[in-house]
Enzyme design. Sequence first.
Site, PDB file in Angstrom:
ATOM      1  N   GLU A 115       0.788   2.575   1.443  1.00  0.00           N
ATOM      2  CA  GLU A 115      -0.606   2.537   1.046  1.00  0.00           C
ATOM      3  C   GLU A 115      -1.414   3.189   2.162  1.00  0.00           C
ATOM      4  O   GLU A 115      -1.076   3.066   3.333  1.00  0.00           O
ATOM      5  CB  GLU A 115      -1.119   1.097   0.867  1.00  0.00           C
ATOM      6  CG  GLU A 115      -0.552   0.365  -0.332  1.00  0.00           C
ATOM      7  CD  GLU A 115       0.771  -0.327  -0.037  1.00  0.00           C
ATOM      8  OE1 GLU A 115       1.459  -0.706  -0.983  1.00  0.00           O
ATOM      9  OE2 GLU A 115       1.132  -0.473   1.156  1.00  0.00           O
ATOM     10  N   ASN A 120      -9.208   7.798   4.156  1.00  0.00           N
ATOM     11  CA  ASN A 120      -8.468   8.393   5.282  1.00  0.00           C
ATOM     12  C   ASN A 120      -7.908   9.761   4.879  1.00  0.00           C
ATOM     13  O   ASN A 120      -6.713   9.923   4.614  1.00  0.00           O
ATOM     14  CB  ASN A 120      -7.364   7.450   5.749  1.00  0.00           C
ATOM     15  CG  ASN A 120      -6.776   7.873   7.078  1.00  0.00           C
ATOM     16  OD1 ASN A 120      -6.919   9.012   7.511  1.00  0.00           O
ATOM     17  ND2 ASN A 120      -6.089   6.939   7.724  1.00  0.00           N
ATOM     18  N   TYR A 127       0.442  13.027   4.511  1.00  0.00           N
ATOM     19  CA  TYR A 127       1.430  12.511   3.567  1.00  0.00           C
ATOM     20  C   TYR A 127       1.682  13.494   2.424  1.00  0.00           C
ATOM     21  O   TYR A 127       2.825  13.708   2.028  1.00  0.00           O
ATOM     22  CB  TYR A 127       0.996  11.144   3.024  1.00  0.00           C
ATOM     23  CG  TYR A 127       0.918  10.084   4.096  1.00  0.00           C
ATOM     24  CD1 TYR A 127       1.928   9.929   5.039  1.00  0.00           C
ATOM     25  CD2 TYR A 127      -0.177   9.235   4.187  1.00  0.00           C
ATOM     26  CE1 TYR A 127       1.852   8.958   6.030  1.00  0.00           C
ATOM     27  CE2 TYR A 127      -0.254   8.252   5.164  1.00  0.00           C
ATOM     28  CZ  TYR A 127       0.760   8.125   6.083  1.00  0.00           C
ATOM     29  OH  TYR A 127       0.692   7.165   7.057  1.00  0.00           O
TER      30      TYR A 127
END
Length: 158
Positions: A115, A120, A127
């Site tokens: 998560e 962010n 990611y």
Amino acid sequence: MQRPRTEPALPLALGLRAMTERDVETVCAADRAAYEHPWTEGIFRDCLRVGYSCWVGELEGKIVAHAAMAVAVGECHILNLCIHPDWQGRGLGRRLLRHLMTFARTRRADSAFLEVRASNSRARALYASEGFCEIGQRPGYYPATKGREDAVVLARAL
């Protein structure tokens, strides 16, 4: 006018090792520096106690990064991945993330989950560049200065 910071792809000097109880105080200081709502010493100690895969990254003997990950039944779940703010933007997060993925594969995990705060954007970009895709959201998952913030749930095959 400030010059943009150059970001080496993968700093070779980052040493990665398993986190120990002796590291928890330093790790917590980095977590407090990086996050408005950091983990407590108790959370890190519990992660070590139950056998989660906890790591620190060191540069010149100083802890500048840490991570905690659970690995079980063919999956890994990254619980915390943090780079001290003084060292962000230099490829350390990518290096630590790749280490976690490699370690999870050695433990026979075939998928990874995590998560991340919806706000962010730097972490989400990292990611995504490493193959994570959004699979859902957790409304109000994180504490925030004003109320709660949603988490974006990400996954990737290993």
